[in-house]
Write an enzyme that holds these catalytic residues in place. Sequence first.
Site, PDB file in Angstrom:
ATOM      1  N   ASP A  30       0.923  -1.090  -0.065  1.00 12.36           N
ATOM      2  CA  ASP A  30       0.027   0.116   0.131  1.00 12.36           C
ATOM      3  C   ASP A  30       0.857   1.258   0.024  1.00 12.36           C
ATOM      4  OD1 ASP A  30      -2.309  -1.405  -0.087  1.00 12.36           O
ATOM      5  OD2 ASP A  30      -3.084  -0.916   2.076  1.00 12.36           O
TER       6      ASP A  30
ATOM      7  N   PHE B 145       1.929   2.107  -3.112  1.00 17.98           N
ATOM      8  CA  PHE B 145       1.010   2.640  -4.079  1.00 17.98           C
ATOM      9  C   PHE B 145       0.605   4.197  -3.548  1.00 17.98           C
ATOM     10  CE2 PHE B 145      -3.707   3.598  -4.474  1.00 17.98           C
ATOM     11  CZ  PHE B 145      -3.855   3.171  -5.925  1.00 17.98           C
TER      12      PHE B 145
ATOM     13  N   GLU C  43     -10.876   6.868  15.059  1.00 16.06           N
ATOM     14  CA  GLU C  43     -11.562   5.722  15.105  1.00 16.06           C
ATOM     15  C   GLU C  43     -10.389   5.147  14.335  1.00 16.06           C
ATOM     16  OE1 GLU C  43     -14.949   5.707  12.515  1.00 16.06           O
ATOM     17  OE2 GLU C  43     -15.640   7.501  13.593  1.00 16.06           O
TER      18      GLU C  43
ATOM     19  N   LYS D 288      -9.097   2.389  11.658  1.00 15.26           N
ATOM     20  CA  LYS D 288      -9.210   2.341  10.349  1.00 15.26           C
ATOM     21  C   LYS D 288      -8.946   1.036  10.000  1.00 15.26           C
ATOM     22  CE  LYS D 288      -8.125   4.265   5.685  1.00 15.26           C
ATOM     23  NZ  LYS D 288      -7.892   2.962   4.939  1.00 15.26           N
TER      24      LYS D 288
ATOM     25  N   ASP E  74      -9.363  -2.601   8.156  1.00 12.56           N
ATOM     26  CA  ASP E  74      -8.827  -2.930   6.804  1.00 12.56           C
ATOM     27  C   ASP E  74      -9.682  -4.113   6.247  1.00 12.56           C
ATOM     28  OD1 ASP E  74      -7.612  -2.784   4.611  1.00 12.56           O
ATOM     29  OD2 ASP E  74      -5.614  -3.627   5.502  1.00 12.56           O
TER      30      ASP E  74
ATOM     31  N   GLU F  10     -17.580  -1.066   7.913  1.00 20.97           N
ATOM     32  CA  GLU F  10     -16.374  -1.797   7.250  1.00 20.97           C
ATOM     33  C   GLU F  10     -16.773  -3.479   7.544  1.00 20.97           C
ATOM     34  OE1 GLU F  10     -14.619  -0.171   5.583  1.00 20.97           O
ATOM     35  OE2 GLU F  10     -12.710  -1.080   5.083  1.00 20.97           O
TER      36      GLU F  10
ATOM     37  N   TYR G 122     -19.442   2.621  11.211  1.00 17.70           N
ATOM     38  CA  TYR G 122     -19.034   3.806  11.652  1.00 17.70           C
ATOM     39  C   TYR G 122     -19.363   4.988  10.972  1.00 17.70           C
ATOM     40  CZ  TYR G 122     -16.580   2.832   7.123  1.00 17.70           C
ATOM     41  OH  TYR G 122     -16.210   2.264   5.888  1.00 17.70           O
TER      42      TYR G 122
ATOM     43  N   LYS H 290     -11.789  12.251  12.261  1.00 12.88           N
ATOM     44  CA  LYS H 290     -13.060  12.905  11.600  1.00 12.88           C
ATOM     45  C   LYS H 290     -13.324  14.058  12.498  1.00 12.88           C
ATOM     46  CE  LYS H 290     -14.846   8.793  10.023  1.00 12.88           C
ATOM     47  NZ  LYS H 290     -16.037   7.587  10.299  1.00 12.88           N
TER      48      LYS H 290
ATOM     49  N   LYS I 119      -1.850   6.623   8.411  1.00 13.72           N
ATOM     50  CA  LYS I 119      -1.671   5.159   8.255  1.00 13.72           C
ATOM     51  C   LYS I 119      -0.312   4.889   8.867  1.00 13.72           C
ATOM     52  CE  LYS I 119      -3.828   3.726   3.753  1.00 13.72           C
ATOM     53  NZ  LYS I 119      -3.484   2.809   2.750  1.00 13.72           N
TER      54      LYS I 119
ATOM     55  N   CYS J 212      12.990 -32.476  -8.228  1.00 13.79           N
ATOM     56  CA  CYS J 212      12.310 -32.524  -6.855  1.00 13.79           C
ATOM     57  C   CYS J 212      13.302 -32.775  -5.825  1.00 13.79           C
ATOM     58  CB  CYS J 212      11.489 -33.794  -6.832  1.00 13.79           C
ATOM     59  SG  CYS J 212      10.807 -34.059  -5.278  1.00 13.79           S
TER      60      CYS J 212
ATOM     61  N   CYS K 183      12.733 -36.680  -4.260  1.00 16.18           N
ATOM     62  CA  CYS K 183      13.026 -37.684  -5.128  1.00 16.18           C
ATOM     63  C   CYS K 183      13.665 -37.654  -6.443  1.00 16.18           C
ATOM     64  CB  CYS K 183      11.649 -38.354  -5.574  1.00 16.18           C
ATOM     65  SG  CYS K 183      10.652 -37.386  -6.348  1.00 16.18           S
TER      66      CYS K 183
ATOM     67  N   CYS L 242       6.352 -31.575  -8.712  1.00 17.67           N
ATOM     68  CA  CYS L 242       6.822 -32.984  -8.891  1.00 17.67           C
ATOM     69  C   CYS L 242       6.030 -33.997  -9.299  1.00 17.67           C
ATOM     70  CB  CYS L 242       7.577 -33.523  -7.555  1.00 17.67           C
ATOM     71  SG  CYS L 242       8.119 -35.142  -7.566  1.00 17.67           S
TER      72      CYS L 242
ATOM     73  N   CYS M 191       7.225 -40.316  -4.612  1.00 18.21           N
ATOM     74  CA  CYS M 191       7.724 -39.208  -3.809  1.00 18.21           C
ATOM     75  C   CYS M 191       7.440 -39.105  -2.404  1.00 18.21           C
ATOM     76  CB  CYS M 191       7.408 -37.898  -4.745  1.00 18.21           C
ATOM     77  SG  CYS M 191       7.975 -36.259  -3.994  1.00 18.21           S
TER      78      CYS M 191
HETATM   79  N1  LIG Z   1      -1.630  -2.047  -3.005  1.00 21.33           N
HETATM   80  C1  LIG Z   1      -2.233  -1.788  -4.126  1.00 21.33           C
HETATM   81  O1  LIG Z   1      -2.167  -2.228  -5.153  1.00 21.33           O
HETATM   82  C2  LIG Z   1      -3.309  -0.888  -3.766  1.00 21.33           C
HETATM   83  C3  LIG Z   1      -4.205  -0.319  -5.111  1.00 21.33           C
HETATM   84  C4  LIG Z   1      -5.147   0.295  -4.958  1.00 21.33           C
HETATM   85  C5  LIG Z   1      -5.473   0.826  -3.439  1.00 21.33           C
HETATM   86  N2  LIG Z   1      -4.653   0.341  -2.365  1.00 21.33           N
HETATM   87  C6  LIG Z   1      -4.926   0.915  -1.257  1.00 21.33           C
HETATM   88  O2  LIG Z   1      -6.167   1.180  -0.968  1.00 21.33           O
HETATM   89  C7  LIG Z   1      -6.477   2.563  -0.350  1.00 21.33           C
HETATM   90  C8  LIG Z   1      -7.304   3.395  -1.095  1.00 21.33           C
HETATM   91  O3  LIG Z   1      -8.362   2.901  -1.101  1.00 21.33           O
HETATM   92  P1  LIG Z   1      -9.623   3.722  -0.570  1.00 21.33           P
HETATM   93  O4  LIG Z   1      -9.763   4.779  -1.577  1.00 21.33           O
HETATM   94  O5  LIG Z   1     -10.840   2.795  -0.184  1.00 21.33           O
HETATM   95  O6  LIG Z   1      -9.245   4.517   0.797  1.00 21.33           O
HETATM   96  P2  LIG Z   1      -9.071   4.110   1.999  1.00 21.33           P
HETATM   97  O7  LIG Z   1      -9.244   2.611   2.218  1.00 21.33           O
HETATM   98  O8  LIG Z   1      -7.520   4.669   2.399  1.00 21.33           O
HETATM   99  O9  LIG Z   1     -10.127   4.768   2.896  1.00 21.33           O
HETATM  100  C9  LIG Z   1     -11.526   5.076   2.524  1.00 21.33           C
HETATM  101  C10 LIG Z   1     -12.194   3.841   3.111  1.00 21.33           C
HETATM  102  O10 LIG Z   1     -11.696   3.579   4.653  1.00 21.33           O
HETATM  103  C11 LIG Z   1     -12.510   2.494   5.091  1.00 21.33           C
HETATM  104  N3  LIG Z   1     -12.653   2.762   6.671  1.00 21.33           N
HETATM  105  C12 LIG Z   1     -12.064   1.864   7.457  1.00 21.33           C
HETATM  106  N4  LIG Z   1     -12.437   2.218   8.732  1.00 21.33           N
HETATM  107  C13 LIG Z   1     -13.146   3.534   8.380  1.00 21.33           C
HETATM  108  C14 LIG Z   1     -13.627   4.479   9.657  1.00 21.33           C
HETATM  109  N5  LIG Z   1     -13.450   4.179  10.894  1.00 21.33           N
HETATM  110  N6  LIG Z   1     -14.156   5.458   9.144  1.00 21.33           N
HETATM  111  C15 LIG Z   1     -14.383   5.584   7.863  1.00 21.33           C
HETATM  112  N7  LIG Z   1     -14.048   4.983   6.690  1.00 21.33           N
HETATM  113  C16 LIG Z   1     -13.325   3.883   7.392  1.00 21.33           C
HETATM  114  C17 LIG Z   1     -13.776   2.680   4.428  1.00 21.33           C
HETATM  115  O11 LIG Z   1     -14.050   1.463   3.705  1.00 21.33           O
HETATM  116  C18 LIG Z   1     -13.568   3.621   3.389  1.00 21.33           C
HETATM  117  O12 LIG Z   1     -14.148   3.274   2.251  1.00 21.33           O
HETATM  118  C19 LIG Z   1      -4.973   3.271  -0.670  1.00 21.33           C
HETATM  119  O13 LIG Z   1      -4.634   3.919   0.663  1.00 21.33           O
HETATM  120  C20 LIG Z   1      -4.108   2.251  -1.179  1.00 21.33           C
HETATM  121  O14 LIG Z   1      -3.117   1.935  -0.048  1.00 21.33           O
HETATM  122  C21 LIG Z   1      -3.735  -0.122  -2.762  1.00 21.33           C
HETATM  123 ZN   LIG Z   2       9.521 -35.591  -5.914  1.00 19.17          ZN
END
Ligand SMILES: NC(=O)c1ccc[n+]([C@@H]2O[C@H](COP(=O)([O-])OP(=O)(O)OC[C@H]3O[C@@H](n4cnc5c(N)ncnc54)[C@H](O)[C@@H]3O)[C@@H](O)[C@H]2O)c1
Ligand SMILES: [Zn+2]
Length: 669
Positions: free
Chosen positions: A35, A38, A114, A116, A118, A174, A226, A289, A313, A407, A410, A425, A431
């Site tokens: 991330d 990205f 709050e 975040k 995942d 979430e 949330y 927020k 983050k 392998c 084997c 293999c 094996c």
């Molecule tokens: N690694 C990769 O290839 C790749 C590709 C695309 C996106 N991403 C990652 O995804 C993120 C972008 O995603 P995004 O646009 O969804 O933004 P985000 O995930 O950074 O933030 C928005 C999201 O946060 C979530 N969230 C979790 N807890 C929350 C809370 N308490 N209150 C409000 N929202 C909450 C919600 O789902 C909301 O949609 C980037 O930060 C990136 O790191 C990674």
């Molecule tokens: Zn083998």
Amino acid sequence: MATPHDVATEVKQLTERINYLNYQYYQNSISEVPDFEFDMMLKRLQELEDQHPELRQPTSPTQRVGGTITKNFKTVFHRYPMLSLSNTYSEEDLREFDNRVQKAIGHEVEYVCEQKFDGVAISLTYENGILVQGATRGDGTRGDDITNNVRTIRDIPLQAHGQGFPELFEVRGEVFLPLQVFEQLNQDREENGEQLLANPRNAASGTLKQQDSGIVASRKLGCFSYSFHSSRLPFDSHSESLEAIQKWGFKVSDTWRKCSSIDKVLEYINEWEEKRHELPIATDGVVVKVNSYALQEELGFTAKSPRWAIAYKYPAMSAATKLQGIQYQVGRTGAVTPVALLEPVLLAGTVVKRASVHNANEILRLDLRLGDIVFVEKGGEIIPKITGVDLTKRTAENTPIVYPTECPACHTPLVRVEGEAQFYCPNEKGCEPQILAKLEHFISRKAMNVDELGPRTLEQLYKAGFVRNVADLYDIQFEQLVNLERMGEKSANNILNSLAKSKETPFERVLFALGIRFVGSTVAKKLAEHFTDLAALRGATYEELIAVNEIGGRIANSIIEYFAEPDHIVLLERLQVAGLKFKSDSIKPEMQSDKLEGKTFVISGVFETISRDELQQLIISHGGKVVSSISAKLTYLVAGDKMGPAKLEKATKLGITILSEDQFLGMIQ
Ligand SMILES: NC(=O)c1ccc[n+]([C@@H]2O[C@H](COP(=O)([O-])OP(=O)(O)OC[C@H]3O[C@@H](n4cnc5c(N)ncnc54)[C@H](O)[C@@H]3O)[C@@H](O)[C@H]2O)c1
Ligand SMILES: [Zn+2]
């Protein structure tokens, strides 16, 4: 100094790359890069566009929420757009955010912090307190209607409790896969020889997109709510809304806190940096927020995110250590997986000695060399992984890793299936680690559950030459067992009893126990339900297989390959003779008539108004008999869509009457 041309190229390349990564991330639930990487690309693109607005591509990912909608679900429009959050990795940026807010408002403001979570954002619509819709974020404006899947999540009330809520409101939250469930899921996948899920977020998003809500229910997803949205808000601040929705039956994580200043926000962030790992779900930061709704409205939104919120983050947990070697493990499907052996290093509170590298492509992609100083990262996933190499520390002594061509156990030359990253293999019958892993899988709890037989005894039996495949297990003699080292008469009898008892195992689990590649327990269940016996499954064509819900081409091919192997057929016949169940125990349907008395049917293909199972039940309940193969004695072939051409040809040649779905249904009217 960069020439304008260079900048234009960079903008174009970044745009394309980010759009591609977004597609992989949201559409296919795959993170190709960390991330952080990205986010840095996106930040760079934003900077370039700010300096050269004329270069901003119409498709720029800086202007839009990254997700998309799919064709698999009904598309729904969001009443309030579902936006992204701007994010930052530094205290400095956070203070800058606070400055911007204060400048716009004119004084210090109260924030709510709050976790975040995942997972995957979800929007829940309630009418008169009843859940009427669950939708994904999609592209922010339109999402996928996944109401049926959402209904299986226990943390989401089907009906709001108590009173005081408006007639129409929306709650957002979430959806996530608890870490424990994630670990179990990956353990199962490893057993099934399937590719592991990269992290809980990807797993949650993949689960929510399942067509079969039964599967969704079995995954035990959770949901933390949330936010609250309505045209008639019954309160003035975000914190009040959290308290209210909790009262109405939504699950709100009790980790949130009101903070009177940005310093208090930073305190919260520091406090949770370590503590968050004790939570049962993966988090990747803190969402800050502005608490007051009035101030939120004053601050407003950009095209992509609210100006009144920001996500902080935490830097990914990573460490640098030396790559000491690569160990190659042979699994039960013969797949050879590399495991990195590391100089022990402390990472997020645990000592890490091994890391997963997945496959040979990954070694090439990272250009790993022995003795390299590598970066190891631990995200939501449990097994740490190597994310890169510190090239500044590389010396001429760091030798490239030569992937074995044979392998490690084997010495059979390894093979690679076209289009797949994994090497195998092929020595299925000789094996040792492969055979032992197959036997262990067969007797495991979720398969035949031969609980008295352990891996150690299996190995002894193998080494003594008594057991070479799963069918041999049922030929084991008492004398063979008691003569093994450290085996008493009692244990020997227990093992034999346990083996005998395993013959009662239902067909779906026998099918899983066979260890056909990609046929995990869920897939085995689907197949057993659909085909009801082994003969029908064995006779199924590619088209018939992929017509089954959740069965794709990869699984279908693997099943066909499995049955094409004469050794497997011999093995299956021996297991059948031993008394294993090769048929589903279906309840005999109640007789409705004898209209089909004395007639035999073969069912082939898929049908419009009824399922194959229902069709089969109908034939039986009207006195007919369902058989699996076409012969000259057959009365009818009931042909649906996607029927195999070979079957059709055979039936035509033998002059068998072919019935359409309608014609069949007409017969029993
Ligand atoms: N690694 C990769 O290839 C790749 C590709 C695309 C996106 N991403 C990652 O995804 C993120 C972008 O995603 P995004 O646009 O969804 O933004 P985000 O995930 O950074 O933030 C928005 C999201 O946060 C979530 N969230 C979790 N807890 C929350 C809370 N308490 N209150 C409000 N929202 C909450 C919600 O789902 C909301 O949609 C980037 O930060 C990136 O790191 C990674
Ligand atoms: Zn083998």
